[in-house]
Design an enzyme around this catalytic site. Sequence first.
Site, mmCIF file in Angstrom:
data_model
loop_
_atom_site.group_PDB
_atom_site.id
_atom_site.type_symbol
_atom_site.label_atom_id
_atom_site.label_comp_id
_atom_site.label_asym_id
_atom_site.label_seq_id
_atom_site.Cartn_x
_atom_site.Cartn_y
_atom_site.Cartn_z
ATOM 1 N N GLU A 48 -7.600 -3.625 5.552
ATOM 2 C CA GLU A 48 -7.550 -3.555 4.091
ATOM 3 C C GLU A 48 -6.524 -4.525 3.513
ATOM 4 O O GLU A 48 -6.729 -5.098 2.427
ATOM 5 C CB GLU A 48 -7.212 -2.127 3.664
ATOM 6 N N ASN A 85 0.873 -1.169 0.000
ATOM 7 C CA ASN A 85 0.000 0.000 0.000
ATOM 8 C C ASN A 85 0.912 1.221 0.000
ATOM 9 O O ASN A 85 1.394 1.641 1.055
ATOM 10 C CB ASN A 85 -0.912 -0.015 1.231
ATOM 11 N N HIS A 118 -12.172 4.351 -0.291
ATOM 12 C CA HIS A 118 -12.078 3.493 0.905
ATOM 13 C C HIS A 118 -12.813 2.170 0.730
ATOM 14 O O HIS A 118 -13.248 1.554 1.693
ATOM 15 C CB HIS A 118 -12.604 4.227 2.162
ATOM 16 N N ARG A 174 -2.787 -2.040 -3.261
ATOM 17 C CA ARG A 174 -3.913 -1.116 -3.155
ATOM 18 C C ARG A 174 -3.733 -0.035 -4.210
ATOM 19 O O ARG A 174 -2.692 0.621 -4.273
ATOM 20 C CB ARG A 174 -3.962 -0.474 -1.772
ATOM 21 N N ARG A 183 -7.308 17.472 4.176
ATOM 22 C CA ARG A 183 -8.166 17.693 3.003
ATOM 23 C C ARG A 183 -9.467 18.367 3.421
ATOM 24 O O ARG A 183 -9.999 18.104 4.496
ATOM 25 C CB ARG A 183 -8.437 16.378 2.286
ATOM 26 N N GLU A 236 -12.030 3.985 15.219
ATOM 27 C CA GLU A 236 -11.735 2.871 16.123
ATOM 28 C C GLU A 236 -11.183 3.315 17.467
ATOM 29 O O GLU A 236 -11.391 2.644 18.480
ATOM 30 C CB GLU A 236 -10.719 1.926 15.467
#
Length: 410
Positions: free
Chosen positions: A386, A16, A187, A99, A247, A338
Amino acid sequence: MDTHAGLHSQAILTINAGSSSIKFSLFLVPQLNQIIAGQIDGIGGESHIKVKLASKNIDETIILPNGSRPQNHREALSFLIDWLHQFAKDVDVIAVGHRVVHGGQKYSAPTLITDAVMKDLDALMVLAPLHEPHNLAGIRATQESFGGIPQIACFDTAFHRTHKFVDDCYAIPRYFYKQGVCRYGFHGLSYEYITDRLIHLFPKDARKKVIIAHLGNGASMTALHHGDSVASTMGFSSLDGLPMGTRCGEIDPGVLLYMMQHEGMDATEIARVLYQESGLKGLSGGLSNDMRTLENCDLPEAKEAIDYYVKEVKREIGALTALMAGLDVVVFTGGIGENSAVIRGRVLREMAWIGINLDEAKNLDGEVIISSDSSRVLCLKIHTDEERVIARHTLELSDNRVVKNKVSNV
């Protein structure tokens, strides 16, 4: 290093590649037992590698000496391969999964990477300039280093290709849609993992009306019905929707026109502001893009940044609920989702009107179920993974090609 891997064990490597870091994991096949998880940070600067070894169940941080610090993704991948050769020399990497943030309108499923696929992905870099170039740099580096073993692209946008036209289009001239200007959503690998976990943990609720909030340095929310994505807060780019670490999230296009016409800013300058100087960092007056830092700061700018963040998450829950005409399950995941009981609590309190009742003690303890027994809406906190999704797809697509003809590459 004891990796619980026998002599010449076979493994899937997942990559990733971000702007200044590369996450990686090694999974033994066929059970996909993760034996190594790590991250190379500070590429081009003061680099270090963080690794977690399954055999030790501890985290280690290795500071790289000046002479071996990678200056780009190619050097970082070369270092990673040498490191794997040293610490997992009895493991044969048989396939690599990547990814890839953007798959455009064409790629709705994980795909074996070929020259034609790479040509398509090069053309998509304009749609994800912050992420896609680094994703592709990681692919090219591993192609050079691992020879002809299968390389699999797993797309963050693919999960959302179930959307209807009205959920994907913008109210601009229709020919833009045909050019690929539409709502993609991102995502997707995280949402796929959480959807699978819901089916496993809460099979009676998984196919109901679900909102998943992936809250981290990048943040988005998606609505699912019958297990399919029906709406996402992110749109054409990874800028849209919720405010993020740096962002901006949703913004009036008129603001961009103002930047151009009255501030004299060009596209490069505007992109820098929207991608790197906005979100929590911008709202807090430059204090931090890290929610943990802002939660522990007493300055009013930090409080206001959090207030705005919570407001936007609550607003999107309401909007996604309206689109589904109801809500049965809310799931928090991602670094903030989380780990921040503060954010989860502030989002869910005062939402009894929608059927949500928070259990304060369960939320503070970080339990999986954080709603009260009287709550009509089931509220959950579930860890995302992921890398495991990438590993599973990589094994599925490469299994027939390589398991019978093992290739040693490290």
